[in-house]
Design an enzyme around this catalytic site. Sequence first.
Site, mmCIF file in Angstrom:
data_model
loop_
_atom_site.group_PDB
_atom_site.id
_atom_site.type_symbol
_atom_site.label_atom_id
_atom_site.label_comp_id
_atom_site.label_asym_id
_atom_site.label_seq_id
_atom_site.Cartn_x
_atom_site.Cartn_y
_atom_site.Cartn_z
ATOM 1 N N TYR A 143 -11.087 -4.326 12.550
ATOM 2 C CA TYR A 143 -11.320 -4.183 11.101
ATOM 3 C C TYR A 143 -11.337 -2.699 10.728
ATOM 4 O O TYR A 143 -10.651 -2.271 9.795
ATOM 5 C CB TYR A 143 -12.643 -4.850 10.734
ATOM 6 C CG TYR A 143 -12.938 -4.862 9.249
ATOM 7 C CD1 TYR A 143 -12.285 -5.759 8.399
ATOM 8 C CD2 TYR A 143 -13.864 -3.980 8.687
ATOM 9 C CE1 TYR A 143 -12.553 -5.776 7.030
ATOM 10 C CE2 TYR A 143 -14.134 -3.982 7.323
ATOM 11 C CZ TYR A 143 -13.478 -4.888 6.502
ATOM 12 O OH TYR A 143 -13.732 -4.904 5.145
ATOM 13 N N LYS B 189 -8.375 -0.743 8.466
ATOM 14 C CA LYS B 189 -8.674 -0.139 7.164
ATOM 15 C C LYS B 189 -8.361 1.363 7.165
ATOM 16 O O LYS B 189 -7.843 1.896 6.187
ATOM 17 C CB LYS B 189 -10.130 -0.397 6.779
ATOM 18 C CG LYS B 189 -10.455 -1.878 6.545
ATOM 19 C CD LYS B 189 -9.659 -2.483 5.388
ATOM 20 C CE LYS B 189 -10.179 -3.852 4.970
ATOM 21 N NZ LYS B 189 -9.446 -4.431 3.814
HETATM 22 N N1 LIG Z 1 -17.315 -7.861 0.331
HETATM 23 C C1 LIG Z 1 -17.581 -6.687 0.881
HETATM 24 O O1 LIG Z 1 -18.741 -6.311 1.099
HETATM 25 C C2 LIG Z 1 -16.447 -5.756 1.221
HETATM 26 C C3 LIG Z 1 -16.750 -4.448 1.622
HETATM 27 C C4 LIG Z 1 -15.700 -3.589 1.944
HETATM 28 C C5 LIG Z 1 -14.381 -4.020 1.822
HETATM 29 N N2 LIG Z 1 -14.119 -5.307 1.422
HETATM 30 C C6 LIG Z 1 -12.705 -5.702 1.317
HETATM 31 O O2 LIG Z 1 -12.499 -6.325 0.065
HETATM 32 C C7 LIG Z 1 -11.426 -7.262 0.153
HETATM 33 C C8 LIG Z 1 -11.771 -8.579 -0.516
HETATM 34 O O3 LIG Z 1 -13.013 -9.011 -0.139
HETATM 35 P P1 LIG Z 1 -13.645 -10.335 -0.790
HETATM 36 O O4 LIG Z 1 -15.121 -10.129 -0.718
HETATM 37 O O5 LIG Z 1 -12.996 -10.665 -2.085
HETATM 38 O O6 LIG Z 1 -13.215 -11.425 0.313
HETATM 39 P P2 LIG Z 1 -12.884 -12.987 0.160
HETATM 40 O O7 LIG Z 1 -12.965 -13.564 1.525
HETATM 41 O O8 LIG Z 1 -13.729 -13.583 -0.938
HETATM 42 O O9 LIG Z 1 -11.370 -12.993 -0.346
HETATM 43 C C9 LIG Z 1 -10.279 -12.667 0.474
HETATM 44 C C10 LIG Z 1 -9.083 -13.486 0.031
HETATM 45 O O10 LIG Z 1 -7.979 -13.146 0.887
HETATM 46 C C11 LIG Z 1 -7.241 -14.337 1.094
HETATM 47 N N3 LIG Z 1 -6.419 -14.232 2.297
HETATM 48 C C12 LIG Z 1 -6.839 -14.232 3.589
HETATM 49 N N4 LIG Z 1 -5.782 -14.177 4.421
HETATM 50 C C13 LIG Z 1 -4.672 -14.130 3.640
HETATM 51 C C14 LIG Z 1 -3.281 -14.054 3.911
HETATM 52 N N5 LIG Z 1 -2.795 -14.051 5.169
HETATM 53 N N6 LIG Z 1 -2.423 -14.011 2.874
HETATM 54 C C15 LIG Z 1 -2.875 -14.035 1.596
HETATM 55 N N7 LIG Z 1 -4.179 -14.117 1.273
HETATM 56 C C16 LIG Z 1 -5.070 -14.152 2.287
HETATM 57 C C17 LIG Z 1 -8.300 -15.432 1.234
HETATM 58 O O11 LIG Z 1 -7.762 -16.731 1.053
HETATM 59 C C18 LIG Z 1 -9.290 -15.005 0.155
HETATM 60 O O12 LIG Z 1 -9.023 -15.647 -1.074
HETATM 61 C C19 LIG Z 1 -11.081 -7.357 1.634
HETATM 62 O O13 LIG Z 1 -9.925 -6.581 1.881
HETATM 63 C C20 LIG Z 1 -12.289 -6.744 2.324
HETATM 64 O O14 LIG Z 1 -11.955 -6.171 3.568
HETATM 65 C C21 LIG Z 1 -15.129 -6.171 1.127
#
Ligand SMILES: NC(=O)c1ccc[n+]([C@@H]2O[C@H](COP(=O)([O-])OP(=O)(O)OC[C@H]3O[C@@H](n4cnc5c(N)ncnc54)[C@H](O)[C@@H]3O)[C@@H](O)[C@H]2O)c1
Length: 278
Positions: free
Chosen positions: A178, A182
């Site tokens: 991860y 990133k």
């Molecule tokens: N939530 C946090 O605390 C946090 C912190 C830092 C970074 N992020 C980043 O933010 C982004 C979104 O996070 P979130 O909280 O909305 O997550 P989430 O799990 O709610 O949403 C992620 C979405 O990506 C889709 N997905 C997964 N694999 C896929 C693929 N192969 N093709 C197309 N779609 C795909 C899933 O179906 C889902 O709808 C991510 O990139 C995550 O790394 C989140």
Amino acid sequence: MDDPRLHAWPDLPLCVVIGAGGMGLAVARRLGQHHRLLIADIDQARLDSVKADLGSTGYLVQTQKLDVTDETSVSDLASTVEQDGGFRSLAHVAGLSPSMADWQTIMAVNLRGPALVARHLLPHAGAGSAAVFISSLAGHMVANYEQVSETLSSPLSDDLIGQLESVLGEELNPTLSYQLSKKALNEMVRRLAPAWGEKRARIVSLSPGLISTPMGDLEFKNQPMKFDLLDATPLKRQGNMHEIADGVEFLLSEKASFITGTDLLVDGGIHAALIQRG
Ligand SMILES: NC(=O)c1ccc[n+]([C@@H]2O[C@H](COP(=O)([O-])OP(=O)(O)OC[C@H]3O[C@@H](n4cnc5c(N)ncnc54)[C@H](O)[C@@H]3O)[C@@H](O)[C@H]2O)c1
């Protein structure tokens, strides 16, 4: 009713939102206030529910099933964008956190996916288009990146996974994957800025810190050390999805018209605090 007078809509530019999870939906709600939306995700049930929800509340929304790791699927999305006349805004929000998959899948979704999207959508960008790729604070916290930086600078190499394995061997796990994915995403954005600039288009990344979403909650459950990060965050709280949508909206707007090839940390100051702590 089919009367065409009932189907006239304002002439809005197209915004592509990739990822319809917690953050993706918040971003779509915000950008949909001044764009037509094309929302793509691997989860068809989620797309159906997002389309019904947004469509019934005044948004202009179409959806398309997409696996970001599959080049044919990404190329199909690019064809839809081309038929629509190109895009003004792109928000790539899809991703997998360390608790969600094995290290190989995390690398594929978080790095190969954005690289394929950047490659296939660039031809449909024009002057004034902009793309934001959601990265993570984790990308700023990776040690020994130099060992694999050359490998990760070719995210579309067929042998990416094999090459990483040969350098890092048993060190590899979902958390390291991860972080590396990133960091490599942030580097990809820097590397691609000149090519996007040729079209007078911009490309940036945004790195959230601890954000309250279902994904964020899952990581708190599986990695209790995240509470130490929360305690060390200068603003003493998690961020929320609206604060990420604020950052994305700014980066995609005219207010950010000279910002490209860089990363914006939206992390309540945790990165700054950790660097000072050493
Ligand atoms: N939530 C946090 O605390 C946090 C912190 C830092 C970074 N992020 C980043 O933010 C982004 C979104 O996070 P979130 O909280 O909305 O997550 P989430 O799990 O709610 O949403 C992620 C979405 O990506 C889709 N997905 C997964 N694999 C896929 C693929 N192969 N093709 C197309 N779609 C795909 C899933 O179906 C889902 O709808 C991510 O990139 C995550 O790394 C989140």
